[in-house]
Motif scaffolding. Structure first.
Motif, PDB file in Angstrom:
ATOM      1  N   UNK A 108      -2.038   6.850   4.948  1.00  0.00           N
ATOM      2  CA  UNK A 108      -2.650   5.532   5.108  1.00  0.00           C
ATOM      3  C   UNK A 108      -3.306   5.486   6.485  1.00  0.00           C
ATOM      4  N   UNK A 109      -4.522   4.947   6.524  1.00  0.00           N
ATOM      5  CA  UNK A 109      -5.265   4.854   7.776  1.00  0.00           C
ATOM      6  C   UNK A 109      -5.529   3.389   8.116  1.00  0.00           C
ATOM      7  N   UNK A 110      -5.989   3.147   9.332  1.00  0.00           N
ATOM      8  CA  UNK A 110      -6.341   1.793   9.766  1.00  0.00           C
ATOM      9  C   UNK A 110      -7.849   1.717   9.906  1.00  0.00           C
ATOM     10  N   UNK A 111      -8.450   0.727   9.238  1.00  0.00           N
ATOM     11  CA  UNK A 111      -9.899   0.586   9.233  1.00  0.00           C
ATOM     12  C   UNK A 111     -10.361  -0.723   9.835  1.00  0.00           C
ATOM     13  N   UNK A 112     -11.527  -1.159   9.400  1.00  0.00           N
ATOM     14  CA  UNK A 112     -12.156  -2.369   9.923  1.00  0.00           C
ATOM     15  C   UNK A 112     -11.213  -3.563   9.821  1.00  0.00           C
ATOM     16  N   UNK A 113     -11.164  -4.335  10.883  1.00  0.00           N
ATOM     17  CA  UNK A 113     -10.333  -5.527  10.901  1.00  0.00           C
ATOM     18  C   UNK A 113      -8.842  -5.239  10.876  1.00  0.00           C
ATOM     19  N   UNK A 173      -4.079  -6.391   7.210  1.00  0.00           N
ATOM     20  CA  UNK A 173      -3.416  -5.889   8.415  1.00  0.00           C
ATOM     21  C   UNK A 173      -1.980  -6.396   8.492  1.00  0.00           C
ATOM     22  N   UNK A 174      -1.127  -5.598   9.071  1.00  0.00           N
ATOM     23  CA  UNK A 174       0.258  -6.014   9.278  1.00  0.00           C
ATOM     24  C   UNK A 174       0.285  -6.926  10.495  1.00  0.00           C
ATOM     25  N   UNK A 218       0.816  -1.213   0.000  1.00  0.00           N
ATOM     26  CA  UNK A 218       0.000   0.000   0.000  1.00  0.00           C
ATOM     27  C   UNK A 218       0.854   1.270   0.000  1.00  0.00           C
ATOM     28  N   UNK A 219       1.994   1.231   0.663  1.00  0.00           N
ATOM     29  CA  UNK A 219       2.870   2.413   0.686  1.00  0.00           C
ATOM     30  C   UNK A 219       3.389   2.736  -0.709  1.00  0.00           C
ATOM     31  N   UNK A 220       3.844   1.724  -1.436  1.00  0.00           N
ATOM     32  CA  UNK A 220       4.339   1.935  -2.799  1.00  0.00           C
ATOM     33  C   UNK A 220       3.217   2.405  -3.710  1.00  0.00           C
TER      34      UNK A 220
END
Length: 135
Positions: free
Chosen positions: A103-108, A131-132, A84-86
């Motif tokens: 970049x944000x953190x969402x569901x799950x 997710x990481x 996602x970063x690239x």
């Protein structure tokens, strides 16, 4: 690899909308609230993809405003990427208009950002990554 991760559908009520999907033999497997987006989400697996039902928790949320303006319906298309970063940097370099530059953190725990419809053929496009996991 890029693939369609999910289709986001704005609904007034997840409870009311789920009946249709259940009558098709589909079931919600994950339901949670994403506080910073002011939205409740419900994920419904469909083969290798998902349908994401989006119910606003506030009228002034992005989904609440969408419902007020357009009514229930397709809100966004989400593409899954491996890096996602690239992808974010590549889109910035191409001059794509983004809803957010971060970049944000969402569901799950999924990572995501949105591409503005003006850069994506009139469609709100979500770019997401799993997710990481820290092993």
């Amino acid at each position: 690899m890029t693939k369609i991760d999910h289709l986001g559908i704005a609904v007034k009520s997840i409870a009311a909308a789920r009946g249709l999907y259940e009558s098709l033999g589909l079931h919600i497997v994950q339901e949670e609230t994403v506080e910073h987006e002011k939205v409740r989400v419900a994920m419904i697996p469909v083969d290798e993809s998902r349908i994401e039902l989006l119910e606003p928790t506030a009228d002034d949320s992005p989904v609440g405003k969408f419902l007020a303006k357009r009514g229930e319906g397709l809100h966004h298309v989400a593409l899954h990427v491996d890096d996602i970063s690239a992808t974010l940097e590549a889109l910035k370099a191409k001059g794509a208009r983004l809803i957010s530059d971060e970049i944000q953190i969402g569901a799950g725990g999924h990572l995501y950002f949105f591409v503005h419809p003006s850069s994506a053929g009139g469609v709100l496009l979500e770019i997401c990554q799993d997710p990481i996991s820290y092993v």
